[in-house]
Write a protein that holds these residues in place. Structure first.
Motif, short mmCIF file in Angstrom:
data_model
loop_
_atom_site.label_atom_id
_atom_site.label_comp_id
_atom_site.label_asym_id
_atom_site.label_seq_id
_atom_site.Cartn_x
_atom_site.Cartn_y
_atom_site.Cartn_z
N GLY A 1 -27.06 8.70 0.39
CA GLY A 1 -27.42 9.32 1.66
C GLY A 1 -26.92 8.57 2.86
N GLU A 2 -25.83 7.82 2.71
CA GLU A 2 -25.28 7.01 3.80
C GLU A 2 -23.91 7.52 4.22
OE1 GLU A 2 -27.35 2.87 2.14
OE2 GLU A 2 -25.17 3.06 2.25
N GLN A 3 -23.64 7.47 5.52
CA GLN A 3 -22.35 7.89 6.05
C GLN A 3 -21.47 6.67 6.25
OE1 GLN A 3 -19.82 9.68 6.11
NE2 GLN A 3 -20.56 11.42 7.33
N LEU A 4 -20.17 6.88 6.20
CA LEU A 4 -19.19 5.81 6.39
C LEU A 4 -18.48 5.97 7.72
CD1 LEU A 4 -17.43 5.55 2.92
CD2 LEU A 4 -18.37 3.62 4.17
N ASP A 5 -18.07 4.86 8.32
CA ASP A 5 -17.21 4.97 9.50
C ASP A 5 -15.78 4.62 9.09
OD1 ASP A 5 -16.60 2.05 9.94
OD2 ASP A 5 -18.79 1.97 10.17
N SER A 6 -14.86 5.01 9.93
CA SER A 6 -13.44 4.86 9.60
C SER A 6 -13.03 3.39 9.42
CB SER A 6 -12.58 5.51 10.68
OG SER A 6 -12.88 4.95 11.95
N ASN A 7 -13.64 2.50 10.15
CA ASN A 7 -13.26 1.08 10.06
C ASN A 7 -13.51 0.51 8.68
OD1 ASN A 7 -12.35 0.87 12.69
ND2 ASN A 7 -14.40 0.40 13.50
N THR A 8 -14.61 0.94 8.04
CA THR A 8 -14.92 0.45 6.69
C THR A 8 -13.78 0.77 5.73
OG1 THR A 8 -17.28 0.81 7.10
CG2 THR A 8 -16.59 0.53 4.80
N VAL A 9 -13.23 1.98 5.86
CA VAL A 9 -12.13 2.41 4.98
C VAL A 9 -10.86 1.63 5.28
CG1 VAL A 9 -10.66 4.34 4.33
CG2 VAL A 9 -13.10 4.71 4.70
N ILE A 10 -10.46 1.64 6.52
CA ILE A 10 -9.18 1.00 6.89
C ILE A 10 -9.21 -0.51 6.65
CG2 ILE A 10 -7.60 0.56 8.82
CD1 ILE A 10 -8.47 3.29 9.95
N ASN A 11 -10.37 -1.11 6.87
CA ASN A 11 -10.47 -2.57 6.73
C ASN A 11 -10.34 -3.05 5.29
OD1 ASN A 11 -10.69 -3.08 9.45
ND2 ASN A 11 -12.93 -3.12 9.47
N MET A 12 -10.37 -2.14 4.33
CA MET A 12 -10.12 -2.55 2.94
C MET A 12 -8.75 -3.20 2.82
SD MET A 12 -11.73 0.23 0.26
CE MET A 12 -10.96 1.70 0.92
N PHE A 13 -7.83 -2.80 3.70
CA PHE A 13 -6.46 -3.31 3.64
C PHE A 13 -6.32 -4.70 4.25
CE2 PHE A 13 -5.75 1.19 2.95
CZ PHE A 13 -4.80 1.18 1.94
N THR A 14 -7.38 -5.20 4.83
CA THR A 14 -7.31 -6.59 5.29
C THR A 14 -7.37 -7.57 4.12
OG1 THR A 14 -9.72 -6.68 5.60
CG2 THR A 14 -8.40 -6.01 7.50
N ASP A 15 -7.72 -7.03 2.96
CA ASP A 15 -7.69 -7.82 1.72
C ASP A 15 -6.31 -7.66 1.09
OD1 ASP A 15 -7.90 -8.90 -0.80
OD2 ASP A 15 -9.74 -7.83 -1.36
N PRO A 16 -5.48 -8.69 1.07
CA PRO A 16 -4.13 -8.58 0.51
C PRO A 16 -4.12 -8.11 -0.95
CG PRO A 16 -4.41 -10.67 1.67
CD PRO A 16 -5.77 -10.06 1.56
N ASP A 17 -5.17 -8.46 -1.69
CA ASP A 17 -5.23 -8.06 -3.09
C ASP A 17 -5.42 -6.54 -3.22
OD1 ASP A 17 -4.89 -10.64 -4.05
OD2 ASP A 17 -7.05 -11.07 -4.04
N PHE A 18 -6.14 -5.96 -2.27
CA PHE A 18 -6.32 -4.51 -2.29
C PHE A 18 -4.99 -3.82 -2.01
CE2 PHE A 18 -7.25 -0.39 -0.30
CZ PHE A 18 -7.99 0.21 -1.33
N PHE A 19 -4.24 -4.35 -1.05
CA PHE A 19 -2.91 -3.79 -0.75
C PHE A 19 -2.03 -3.86 -1.99
CE2 PHE A 19 1.53 -4.25 0.44
CZ PHE A 19 1.71 -3.16 1.28
N THR A 20 -2.04 -4.99 -2.67
CA THR A 20 -1.24 -5.16 -3.89
C THR A 20 -1.64 -4.15 -4.96
OG1 THR A 20 -0.98 -7.53 -3.45
CG2 THR A 20 -0.59 -6.79 -5.71
N ALA A 21 -2.95 -3.85 -5.03
CA ALA A 21 -3.45 -2.90 -6.03
C ALA A 21 -3.05 -1.46 -5.71
CB ALA A 21 -4.97 -3.00 -6.14
N CYS A 22 -2.49 -1.25 -4.51
CA CYS A 22 -2.08 0.09 -4.08
C CYS A 22 -0.56 0.23 -4.01
CB CYS A 22 -2.68 0.43 -2.72
SG CYS A 22 -4.48 0.58 -2.72
N GLU A 23 0.17 -0.72 -4.58
CA GLU A 23 1.63 -0.61 -4.58
C GLU A 23 2.18 -0.96 -5.96
OE1 GLU A 23 3.61 -3.32 -2.00
OE2 GLU A 23 2.73 -5.11 -2.90
N GLY A 24 3.46 -0.65 -6.16
CA GLY A 24 4.08 -0.93 -7.47
C GLY A 24 3.53 -0.03 -8.55
N SER A 25 3.23 -0.60 -9.69
CA SER A 25 2.69 0.17 -10.83
C SER A 25 1.20 0.42 -10.60
CB SER A 25 2.92 -0.60 -12.13
OG SER A 25 4.28 -0.88 -12.33
N VAL A 26 0.91 1.41 -9.76
CA VAL A 26 -0.47 1.61 -9.29
C VAL A 26 -1.41 2.08 -10.40
CG1 VAL A 26 0.19 2.03 -6.90
CG2 VAL A 26 0.08 3.95 -8.50
N ASN A 27 -0.84 2.61 -11.49
CA ASN A 27 -1.70 3.08 -12.59
C ASN A 27 -1.93 2.00 -13.64
OD1 ASN A 27 -2.10 5.62 -11.45
ND2 ASN A 27 -0.23 6.43 -12.37
#
Length: 360
Positions: free
Chosen positions: A318-344
């Motif tokens: 029952g909680e809403q999210l703001d846009s910053n929470t989503v975009i800020n995931m990319f401040t973690d370099p490991d998250f960016f790495t998990a979204c490139e290359g062999s993503v599967n």
């Protein structure tokens, strides 16, 4: 050999049941178009791909027909016996192989595109059907196409098998197109319904006539959403993402109506929540730069995994999210790495989902 002899009766029975009964017939184009117009022939049975030919490809077919160049057989299935009474909305025949060709012919006769890219009959470039000289219209209308008609008594599964085999050596089917042909059931019907959800289409930047939609990427994304999110299905993934999705689709087709209703509710609520944020590109991929986060793409499937999982879990609380929470995931370099290359890759998928779960 001993085993073969023991199974002889069973083999004979299977061979008898699965033998395809066919009849070769010829239709002139005028007759074919009228049959399609009256829905006697159904162009888009559920196992068929969406029309994907460009106007240039369609034009080359029309040129071949005018020049009397042979074209391959059209395979049609007789779904209703000729002596049976059916309502006017029901088709008697459906197309098993040749849908792209018949659609190109029908659309040209309906003046839906003009000829382009012709080399032999280049003077016809820019012409609609209505613009053709009368002798060419007659030539087209009287040009016949050979059709192989499959008997109405053939088991429906056999027709699907024929479709698969005929298409295995032609233009490569996308993974979801093959699933659409082979994984039939109530879940597939749910996907067909959800693919019209406007919140989903807007979030994924999908438009009706885009290449992504013609390749059924919209339906695959819905399957992907459920495969990862339903009962934490991502934990079942051990590698081979295409097969993982196919297995999940078959599994979901066995679910009862109550389960499917729950899945539909989760999907609708998740994308409604996304729509209520100020995220213009909710599944965009970002990179850290010296000036902050920079958007690299409008849509990324690996980001789709994490963001939909995050919104779905927040919804359940029952909680809403703001846009910053989503975009800020990319401040973690490991998250960016998990979204490139062999993503599967299994570890990358798990990292993305665990990252999302850590924000709930």
């Amino acid at each position: 050999m001993v085993t073969l002899k023991h199974n002889l009766d069973e083999l004979q029975q299977i061979a008898k049941e699965r033998t395809v009964k066919t009849q070769t017939i010829e239709y002139d184009l005028e007759t074919l178009v009228k049959k399609i117009q009256k829905n006697v022939i159904k162009l888009n049975p559920e196992y068929q791909r969406k029309h994907r030919w460009s106007d240039a490809n369609s034009s080359r077919l029309i040129e071949s027909l005018i020049l009397n160049i042979p074209i391959p057989f059209i395979y049609i299935s007789q779904d209703v016996d000729v002596d049976e009474e059916v309502d006017t909305e029901s088709s008697r025949f459906s197309v098993i192989d040749g849908q792209q060709r018949l659609t190109a012919i029908f659309n040209f006769f309906q003046n839906e595109y003009q000829l382009e890219g012709l080399e032999v009959l280049d003077k016809l470039n820019g012409s609609y059907y209505k613009d053709l000289p009368s002798f060419l219209i007659r030539r087209l209308e009287e040009r016949s196409i050979r059709c192989l008609r499959i008997d109405s008594t053939v088991d429906p599964q056999v027709k699907y098998d024929i479709f698969e085999r005929l298409n295995s050596g032609s233009v490569k089917l996308e993974s979801q197109e093959l699933r659409n042909a082979t994984c039939r059931g109530p879940f597939k019907d749910l996907v067909k319904k959800l693919v019209c959800n406007q919140d989903f289409l807007t979030a994924c930047k999908l438009t009706p006539n885009s290449k992504r939609v013609k390749k059924m990427e919209d339906e695959e994304l819905i399957l992907r959403f459920f495969a990862i999110n339903y009962k934490n299905g991502y934990s079942d993934y051990k590698g081979g993402f295409k097969q993982f999705l196919t297995n999940k689709m078959s599994e979901f087709n066995e679910l009862d109506e109550k389960s499917l209703k729950g899945m539909e509710k989760d999907f609708v609520q998740t994308f409604r929540s996304i729509a209520t944020t100020d995220l213009q590109y909710p599944f965009a991929k970002y990179r850290i730069t010296t000036k902050g986060l920079k958007k690299m793409s409008d849509f990324n499937a690996s980001v789709f995994d994490a963001v939909t999982h995050l919104f779905m879990l927040r919804n359940k609380k029952g909680e809403q999210l703001d846009s910053n929470t989503v975009i800020n995931m990319f401040t973690d370099p490991d998250f960016f790495t998990a979204c490139e290359g062999s993503v599967n890759d299994v570890s990358k998928l798990n990292f993305r989902i665990e990252k999302a779960r850590g924000l709930v």
